[in-house]
Design an enzyme around this catalytic site. Structure first.
Site, mmCIF file in Angstrom:
data_model
loop_
_atom_site.group_PDB
_atom_site.id
_atom_site.type_symbol
_atom_site.label_atom_id
_atom_site.label_comp_id
_atom_site.label_asym_id
_atom_site.label_seq_id
_atom_site.Cartn_x
_atom_site.Cartn_y
_atom_site.Cartn_z
ATOM 1 N N TRP A 1 -47.754 9.769 44.647
ATOM 2 C CA TRP A 1 -48.886 9.572 45.484
ATOM 3 C C TRP A 1 -49.342 10.619 46.341
ATOM 4 C CZ3 TRP A 1 -50.850 5.030 44.474
ATOM 5 C CH2 TRP A 1 -50.192 3.909 44.148
ATOM 6 N N LYS B 1 -52.918 8.617 42.574
ATOM 7 C CA LYS B 1 -51.534 8.684 41.895
ATOM 8 C C LYS B 1 -51.629 9.753 40.875
ATOM 9 C CE LYS B 1 -47.699 5.408 40.861
ATOM 10 N NZ LYS B 1 -47.272 4.320 40.477
ATOM 11 N N GLU C 1 -59.770 -7.845 61.427
ATOM 12 C CA GLU C 1 -58.913 -8.867 61.508
ATOM 13 C C GLU C 1 -57.985 -8.855 62.521
ATOM 14 O OE1 GLU C 1 -59.742 -7.113 59.024
ATOM 15 O OE2 GLU C 1 -59.392 -8.293 57.149
ATOM 16 N N THR D 1 -65.740 -9.287 57.757
ATOM 17 C CA THR D 1 -65.147 -8.062 57.175
ATOM 18 C C THR D 1 -66.122 -7.113 56.408
ATOM 19 O OG1 THR D 1 -64.289 -8.903 55.134
ATOM 20 C CG2 THR D 1 -62.717 -8.877 57.221
HETATM 21 P P1 AMP Z 1 -63.091 -2.410 59.689
HETATM 22 O O1 AMP Z 1 -62.546 -3.848 59.521
HETATM 23 O O2 AMP Z 1 -64.313 -2.232 58.930
HETATM 24 O O3 AMP Z 1 -63.108 -1.932 60.984
HETATM 25 O O4 AMP Z 1 -62.042 -1.512 58.765
HETATM 26 C C1 AMP Z 1 -60.739 -1.336 59.185
HETATM 27 C C2 AMP Z 1 -60.125 -0.289 58.337
HETATM 28 O O5 AMP Z 1 -60.538 1.058 58.806
HETATM 29 C C3 AMP Z 1 -58.642 -0.232 58.450
HETATM 30 O O6 AMP Z 1 -57.930 -1.074 57.752
HETATM 31 C C4 AMP Z 1 -58.358 1.326 57.829
HETATM 32 O O7 AMP Z 1 -58.097 1.441 56.742
HETATM 33 C C5 AMP Z 1 -59.357 2.037 58.404
HETATM 34 N N1 AMP Z 1 -59.109 2.652 59.874
HETATM 35 C C6 AMP Z 1 -59.385 2.041 61.154
HETATM 36 N N2 AMP Z 1 -58.817 2.845 62.242
HETATM 37 C C7 AMP Z 1 -58.350 4.067 61.428
HETATM 38 C C8 AMP Z 1 -57.712 5.220 61.859
HETATM 39 N N3 AMP Z 1 -57.632 5.572 63.318
HETATM 40 N N4 AMP Z 1 -57.124 5.947 60.906
HETATM 41 C C9 AMP Z 1 -57.544 5.798 59.601
HETATM 42 N N5 AMP Z 1 -58.206 4.705 58.971
HETATM 43 C C10 AMP Z 1 -58.650 3.855 60.151
#
Ligand code: AMP
Length: 542
Positions: free
Chosen positions: A438, A433, A323, A177
């Site tokens: 929020w 906040k 994940e 991650t």
């Molecule tokens: P990653 O593991 O680097 O792909 O990051 C995942 C995170 O990206 C998610 O937990 C979200 O916070 C964000 N994310 C992924 N797709 C979207 C989306 N379509 N809109 C908003 N946030 C997103």
């Protein structure tokens, strides 16, 4: 029924058998286009599997890749798992200390690396324990001592090779991650999870990938398996086009035109750059009719979806995370929604969509109860399913990441409506906040990016003595465009409650990016977070 394992060698064999003529095009570091076919891909990926076995690869051994998106990375996607190994894609934009931590944490035995990325490797190689390093030698230059040519490795294969027996629950890949807080954590994918995820990617209510498609994963192959696209596309025998290191709008549009691309995928920042070019010169590129762009990683602003529509390009909004393999929801419309007004349809398409088959999803508030499906109540998204990770590599599940009843806690805050569509309002850590209530930074950003003069916007919380936190917007204007803080503020009035509107607007040249191309809000908080309301008189809205 037979107990037949869902494994990646099946997809590799099928591609070679049924789609030998399908094309694979790669933009190489010297900008030239490399062309090959699935016939050759099948031969070389199988040769990689054989040669890795000959080199002593054992079941479950990790083989790292440090590569851009191109044909050799595609070979590694299949050749490593087909040998019983675990493909570990390294994010080439990480700091060398993080790369050192990751390769040692994963225990990577071998590495395949692009010659142009050797300078990155040199910054941590002495602190890593690779037994052998194979270089994809695009330039043909002499390799430094101790490094081997990837093609020489493939040349050790005879072509007489039987895949080792692989069980579907055995590991096929792993990815760390991005780790914006704390150390990066490893997610391990299995053959089974990868195959099931591929099925979900190709569905008509998802990315709808067919053999007739020409697909460009712009999303890097080190970012959550390029969202599974290389696997899904190969499963269907569609042509693949890889952009190599050239991810700017102009290079992408040139590639889309020359290869007649029908589907691509990437984060919103990539598409915002492409959109600016297309809006400036709408007739310059002849793009395929019906081009689709899958957008995820961050929220796709509604204004962007509308703007692409005007150009005849369809945005598919999807949500997921490393994940979750990653594609867990896609915002395609249900049939009865086609009869809604245009505004209502856009509102659905700007949401992140509903859960794919076999992904279970719930939105849970702080008190542990599911929130109402009213599109208003916010809570944390929790998911479970056959391609959702149940723990992190080498760690037991902890309560901050997994619930006691076995769901992954995503850390994403969202609403869910009666149709089951989620709308991400924030990462838990990015919520603002103010006075105990929020404010969604994502909602504000999306609205600001709807202003015709704005290219990009990110909203962060800044400390405030009275309200605890208040929103600050960092804005990049389109080239040659002008707008003042007052203009933007007026544009937002009426769209939000008054107390949601940012107290300050900062105009910047650019917004820093994370290693996967998202807005890097932690850096913005560092730069602007300590100013407090009132520090920037010229951008403050009174
Ligand atoms: P990653 O593991 O680097 O792909 O990051 C995942 C995170 O990206 C998610 O937990 C979200 O916070 C964000 N994310 C992924 N797709 C979207 C989306 N379509 N809109 C908003 N946030 C997103």
């Amino acid at each position: 029924m037979m107990d037949y394992p869902l494994t990646l060698p099946h997809i590799l064999e099928r591609a070679g058998r049924y789609f030998p003529k399908a094309q694979i095009v790669s933009r190489l570091p010297d900008k030239s286009l490399h062309r090959t076919t699935y016939r050759e891909f099948h031969r070389r990926a199988k040769a990689l599997a054989e040669s890795l076995c000959k080199a002593g690869l054992k079941k479950g051994d990790r083989v790292a890749t440090l590569m851009w998106n191109h044909y050799a990375h595609h070979e590694a996607y299949f050749g490593i798992p087909a040998a019983g190994g675990v493909l570990h894609t390294l994010n080439l934009r990480l700091h060398p200390n993080d790369l050192e931590y990751i390769v040692n944490n994963a225990g990577d035995r071998f590495l395949i690396v692009d010659d142009v990325l050797l300078p990155v490797l040199e910054q941590f190689r002495s602190r890593a324990n690779f037994e052998r390093v194979f270089v994809v030698n695009h330039s043909g230059a002499r390799l430094p001592a101790g490094l081997e040519d990837y093609n020489d490795l493939l040349a050790t294969a005879t072509g007489e090779f039987a895949y080792p027996r692989i069980e579907e629950r055995e590991a096929s890949g792993m990815c760390y991650t991005s780790g914006t807080t704390g150390r990066p954590r490893g997610v391990v994918y299995s053959h089974r999870s990868t195959v099931l995820h591929s099925y979900n990617c190709v569905l008509a209510s998802s990315m709808h990938i067919a053999a007739s498609d020409v697909v460009v994963p712009v999303v890097p192959m080190f970012h959550a398996n390029a969202w599974g696209i290389p696997y899904a596309t190969t499963m269907m025998g569609a042509s693949l086009v890889f952009p190599g290191p050239y991810l700017d709008g102009e290079s992408l549009l040139n590639l889309f035109e020359s290869e007649n691309v029908t589907l691509s995928a990437g984060v919103p920042t990539v598409w915002l750059a492409v959109l600016q070019l297309l809006e400036r010169e709408p007739t310059r590129w002849k793009l395929a009719k019906g081009l689709r762009l899958a957008v995820g990683g961050s929220a796709a602003p509604e204004s962007m979806i509308r703007a692409f529509d005007r150009l005849g390009i369809t945005v598919l909004h999807a949500w997921g995370m490393t994940e979750t393999s990653p594609v867990a929801t896609v915002a395609t419309l249900k049939p009865e929604m086609e009869r809604l007004s245009a505004d209502e349809r856009y509102a659905y398409r700007a949401k992140q969509g509903y859960a794919m088959p076999f992904v279970e999803m719930r939105v849970v508030s702080d008190d542990g109860k599911e929130v109402a499906s009213d599109g208003k109540a916010m809570g944390e998204i929790q998911v479970r399913g056959p391609y959702i990770t149940g723990k992190y590599f080498g760690m037991e599940p902890t309560p901050d990441k997994f619930t006691a009843d076995g769901w992954l806690r995503t850390g994403d805050v969202a609403t869910i409506d009666e149709e089951g569509y989620i709308r991400i309002t924030d990462r838990t850590k990015d919520l603002i906040k103010s006075g105990g209530e929020w404010i969604s930074s994502v909602d504000l950003e999306n609205a600001i990016m709807g202003h015709p003069a704005v290219a990009e916007a990110a909203v962060i919380a800044i400390p405030d003595p009275k309200w605890d936190e208040r929103p600050l917007a960092v804005i990049v204007l389109k080239e040659g465009a002008r707008a003042s803080a007052g203009d933007i503020n007026r544009f937002l009035e009426g769209k939000f409650a008054k107390w949601w509107l940012p107290d300050e607007y900062v105009f910047a040249e650019s917004i820093p990016r994370t290693s996967t191309g998202k807005f890097l809000k932690s850096a913005l908080r560092e730069t602007y977070g300590k100013r407090g309301a009132g520090a920037a008189a010229k951008s403050k809205v009174g």
